[in-house]
Design a protein around this motif. Structure first.
Motif, PDB file in Angstrom:
ATOM      1  N   SER A 228       0.811  -1.214   0.000  1.00  0.00           N
ATOM      2  CA  SER A 228       0.000   0.000   0.000  1.00  0.00           C
ATOM      3  C   SER A 228       0.844   1.263   0.000  1.00  0.00           C
ATOM      4  N   GLY A 229       0.341   2.257  -0.712  1.00  0.00           N
ATOM      5  CA  GLY A 229       0.905   3.596  -0.653  1.00  0.00           C
ATOM      6  C   GLY A 229      -0.098   4.488   0.058  1.00  0.00           C
ATOM      7  N   SER A 230       0.132   5.811   0.018  1.00  0.00           N
ATOM      8  CA  SER A 230      -0.810   6.674   0.735  1.00  0.00           C
ATOM      9  C   SER A 230      -1.996   7.033  -0.144  1.00  0.00           C
ATOM     10  N   THR A 231      -1.774   6.998  -1.460  1.00  0.00           N
ATOM     11  CA  THR A 231      -2.885   7.321  -2.345  1.00  0.00           C
ATOM     12  C   THR A 231      -3.189   6.124  -3.242  1.00  0.00           C
ATOM     13  N   GLY A 232      -4.406   6.046  -3.688  1.00  0.00           N
ATOM     14  CA  GLY A 232      -4.759   5.037  -4.690  1.00  0.00           C
ATOM     15  C   GLY A 232      -4.800   3.625  -4.130  1.00  0.00           C
ATOM     16  N   LYS A 233      -5.077   2.705  -5.017  1.00  0.00           N
ATOM     17  CA  LYS A 233      -5.193   1.294  -4.661  1.00  0.00           C
ATOM     18  C   LYS A 233      -3.811   0.716  -4.397  1.00  0.00           C
ATOM     19  N   SER A 234      -3.780  -0.554  -3.987  1.00  0.00           N
ATOM     20  CA  SER A 234      -2.488  -1.184  -3.714  1.00  0.00           C
ATOM     21  C   SER A 234      -1.681  -1.271  -5.004  1.00  0.00           C
ATOM     22  N   LYS A 235      -0.372  -1.291  -4.863  1.00  0.00           N
ATOM     23  CA  LYS A 235       0.505  -1.336  -6.038  1.00  0.00           C
ATOM     24  C   LYS A 235       1.287  -2.645  -6.059  1.00  0.00           C
ATOM     25  N   GLY A 236       1.483  -3.174  -7.237  1.00  0.00           N
ATOM     26  CA  GLY A 236       2.161  -4.460  -7.397  1.00  0.00           C
ATOM     27  C   GLY A 236       3.656  -4.264  -7.565  1.00  0.00           C
ATOM     28  N   VAL A 479      -0.851  -0.738   5.718  1.00  0.00           N
ATOM     29  CA  VAL A 479      -2.222  -0.520   5.259  1.00  0.00           C
ATOM     30  C   VAL A 479      -2.324   0.855   4.608  1.00  0.00           C
ATOM     31  N   GLY A 480      -2.959   0.919   3.461  1.00  0.00           N
ATOM     32  CA  GLY A 480      -3.143   2.193   2.774  1.00  0.00           C
ATOM     33  C   GLY A 480      -4.456   2.821   3.207  1.00  0.00           C
ATOM     34  N   PRO A 481      -4.443   4.074   3.671  1.00  0.00           N
ATOM     35  CA  PRO A 481      -5.687   4.694   4.124  1.00  0.00           C
ATOM     36  C   PRO A 481      -6.738   4.768   3.017  1.00  0.00           C
ATOM     37  N   PHE A 482      -6.297   4.931   1.778  1.00  0.00           N
ATOM     38  CA  PHE A 482      -7.237   5.039   0.666  1.00  0.00           C
ATOM     39  C   PHE A 482      -8.075   3.760   0.530  1.00  0.00           C
ATOM     40  N   GLU A 483      -7.396   2.617   0.688  1.00  0.00           N
ATOM     41  CA  GLU A 483      -8.115   1.334   0.572  1.00  0.00           C
ATOM     42  C   GLU A 483      -9.196   1.224   1.632  1.00  0.00           C
ATOM     43  N   VAL A 484      -8.871   1.660   2.856  1.00  0.00           N
ATOM     44  CA  VAL A 484      -9.850   1.571   3.956  1.00  0.00           C
ATOM     45  C   VAL A 484     -10.992   2.561   3.699  1.00  0.00           C
ATOM     46  N   GLU A 485     -10.634   3.773   3.280  1.00  0.00           N
ATOM     47  CA  GLU A 485     -11.661   4.791   3.005  1.00  0.00           C
ATOM     48  C   GLU A 485     -12.606   4.319   1.896  1.00  0.00           C
ATOM     49  N   SER A 486     -12.031   3.698   0.851  1.00  0.00           N
ATOM     50  CA  SER A 486     -12.857   3.247  -0.279  1.00  0.00           C
ATOM     51  C   SER A 486     -13.887   2.238   0.170  1.00  0.00           C
ATOM     52  N   VAL A 487     -13.498   1.348   1.091  1.00  0.00           N
ATOM     53  CA  VAL A 487     -14.447   0.346   1.567  1.00  0.00           C
ATOM     54  C   VAL A 487     -15.466   0.994   2.503  1.00  0.00           C
ATOM     55  N   LEU A 488     -14.993   1.908   3.351  1.00  0.00           N
ATOM     56  CA  LEU A 488     -15.915   2.570   4.287  1.00  0.00           C
ATOM     57  C   LEU A 488     -17.064   3.255   3.555  1.00  0.00           C
TER      58      LEU A 488
END
Ligand code: PRX
Length: 584
Positions: A228-236, A479-488
């Motif tokens: 995870s980064g701070s922005t966007g979805k997870s990166k491979g 954990v990337g905050p964006f991923e959590v926010e997107s699900v919330l």
């Protein structure tokens, strides 16, 4: 500097350290000079799985135990290097039979069981790209990763498969589910629906134990780990076969592996540590590795250390803090005298953790710093070097580390800035899957910018300060905050959400969510529980917000971006900084 091992039959080994003089090695180091620490094919081809397994299966290590597996139910199985060769060859043959070829992605969504070793290394043997998924992941996290990489096959268990089943219709490239099951799976006659389910045990039984390994190039992609980064979805994060050189050599010099050692890396293979130092680094060194399936539990861990006579132990600060919390008394019930060196990774190691290690194990925890992107340990406290409590240590030979400003200019000693590394180390990420643009942004003025803030002292030791971005480290897991926010915001009650890492004594950080509810919803404890459950199920069991604050609205920039920095500053009572871009 030498250490001793005394085995059950009272045989005593006196071990000389693999690295005796850090400064001398650092001064004259060149990666080219250590290329023959590992084995290459003719024409300079290299395969990481061959190095981890086959080269030992053809020498004196053939009958040496490579893997001690302690199942969750306590059953213990041992696998020699020859056994591993056969298991990995068989899996490679299974993939070959399915028509999986070089470059295709094969994912492991598995608990900590031997099939991890067979399938990860077997995938590398066919030249395909192996990837792993943490077993706590839920539907959204799985969909992002399997979808982004266009995965062809997933190796999983019946239990975990249920989560894949919920999303498989959205994964047109997913062709096979290879099911690791204790019971034979029911044959589905005329099975035509995709993905096709394959019985791992049946196929492995039938497959040949001979396999001609794909002669991969050192730069060919070997494994892919989403982070995870701070922005966007997870990166491979994409790694090449060449990474094995550095995983091998760092494990040898930092972990100080010797043939007599029993080594335990507590990290799950869902994360980079479990791959680089649970599989590739130690096996490449011909080590005996403990694979402990059970969950964290102080008594369970201590008894595993005792039972398997573990000599080298690589773990993480949250686990160390949890062991500290369990107290000193229980450590006295176990014979932990086999331990020779103990190490830590993943989050800042507090000086109290080191002091406690000295008190109860008579050993200091050696901190090591690295990332999914770096593929191997880059900054460490070496057994031969004095430890400065609270410092991450010094760069590995061949690694140039610095602290730089926002323009990539090196900063003077003892000044806080971005921790940066000179590109070109063997296990450096090669790209971000399908996103070369985002990859390029990781570099500035000839430096790889790590995303961490640090300072370097007058003796060349590096001190961790914090993340430069919003990435959260909870119990050492990224954990990337964006991923959590997107699900919330997918939860029916939530209009908008902002997520931060809140410092926590035990877990390093916990996830805290600020949520604004849609009209018609009012905050209450049941809703809070429901939101937590929703994130666990959709994203991951480890990535849910332990704290939720209900707010009327979130601070945003005029362009609509949630100002996490401000949420964090307000939460921690810190100065709010520049708020000129705040909406109103
Ligand atoms: O912020 C740093 C922290 O973990 C990040 C990398 O996380 P991940 O890619 O999940 O890899 C973890 C295991 C290699 C880093 O950017 N981190 C890692 N090691 C340390 C650390 N923070 C402080 N001290 C460390 N030793």
């Amino acid at each position: 500097m030498q250490t001793e091992i005394v085995t059950k039959d009272q045989t005593k080994f006196v071990l000389q350290p693999n690295l005796k003089d850090y400064e001398a090695l650092y001064k004259n180091f060149d990666w080219k000079n250590v290329h023959n620490e590992i084995e290459w094919f003719d024409n300079g081809e290299l395969n990481a799985a061959y190095n981890a397994v086959d080269r030992h299966a053809k020498n004196h290590n053939k009958n040496k135990v490579a893997l001690i597996y302690e199942a969750a139910n306590g059953k213990i199985d041992k696998y020699t290097y020859l056994d591993l060769k056969h298991m990995t060859n068989k899996f490679a043959n299974v993939l070959k039979k399915l028509g999986i070829v070089k470059g295709e992605r094969v994912f492991l969504f598995l608990p900590r069981i031997p099939a991890v070793y067979a399938s990860f290394l077997g995938t590398l043997k066919v030249g395909a790209i192996a990837s792993t998924l943490f077993s706590a992941f839920g539907e959204e996290a799985l969909l992002d990763r399997l979808g982004n990489s266009k995965a062809k096959a997933v190796v999983t268990t019946p239990d975990l498969k249920q989560r894949i089943d919920k999303i498989k219709d959205k994964l047109p490239d997913l062709t096979y589910i290879i099911l690791v099951n204790n019971e034979p799976i029911q044959k589905i006659e005329g099975q035509s629906a995709m993905p096709i389910t394959i019985d791992y045990n049946e196929e492995m039984k039938e497959a040949s134990k001979e396999f001609e390994i794909e002669k991969t190039h050192p730069e060919d992609h070997a494994f892919l780990l989403y982070t995870s980064g701070s922005t966007g979805k997870s990166k491979g994060v994409v790694h090449a076969h060449m990474a094995v050189l550095q995983q091998h050599y760092t494990h040898k010099l930092i972990h100080d592996i010797h043939p007599e050692d029993i080594y335990w890396c507590t990290a799950d293979h869902g994360w980079v540590t479990g791959i680089s130092y649970g599989i590739l680094g130690p096996l490449s060194n011909g080590a005996t590795v403990l694979l402990y399936e059970g969950r964290f539990d102080p008594e369970g861990w201590y008894s595993a250390l005792e039972r398997h006579e573990v000599t080298l132990w690589y773990t993480a600060p949250t686990a160390i803090r949890m062991l500290m919390k369990a107290g000193e008394e229980i450590t006295k019930k176990y014979n932990l005298s086999h331990l020779r060196h103990i190490y830590s990774v993943g989050e800042p190691l507090n000086p109290e953790g080191i002091r406690w290690g000295l008190k109860v194990f008579n050993l200091p925890f050696h901190d090591t710093w690295w990332q999914t992107e770096t593929g191997s340990m880059l900054i460490s406290n070496y057994p031969c070097m004095p430890i400065k409590l609270g410092s991450m240590g010094k760069p590995f030979p061949g690694i140039v580390a610095a602290v730089v400003d926002d323009t990539g200019q090196e900063l003077p000693t003892n000044t806080e800035g971005h921790l940066a590394i000179k590109p070109g180390w063997p296990s450096m990420l090669r790209t971000l899957w399908g996103d070369e643009e985002r990859y390029k942004k990781l570099f500035n003025n000839g430096w790889y910018i790590t995303g961490d803030r640090a300072r370097k002292d007058e003796d060349g030791y590096f001190w961790y300060i914090g993340r430069a971005d919003d990435v959260i480290k909870t119990s050492g897991e990224r954990v990337g905050p964006f991923e959590v926010e997107s699900v919330l915001v997918e939860h029916p009650a939530i209009a908008e959400a902002g997520v931060i890492g809140k410092p926590d004594e035990l877990r390093g950080e916990i996830i805290k969510a600020f949520v604004a509810l849609r009209a018609g919803y009012t905050p209450n404890p049941e809703l809070e529980e429901d939101i937590k459950k929703f994130v666990k199920q959709h994203l991951a069991a480890h990535a849910y917000p332990r704290e939720i604050a209900f707010v009327d609205k979130l601070p945003k920039t005029r362009s609509g971006k949630i100002m996490r920095r401000l949420l964090r500053a307000r939460e921690l009572g810190l100065p709010e900084g520049d708020i000129s871009t705040l909406e109103d």
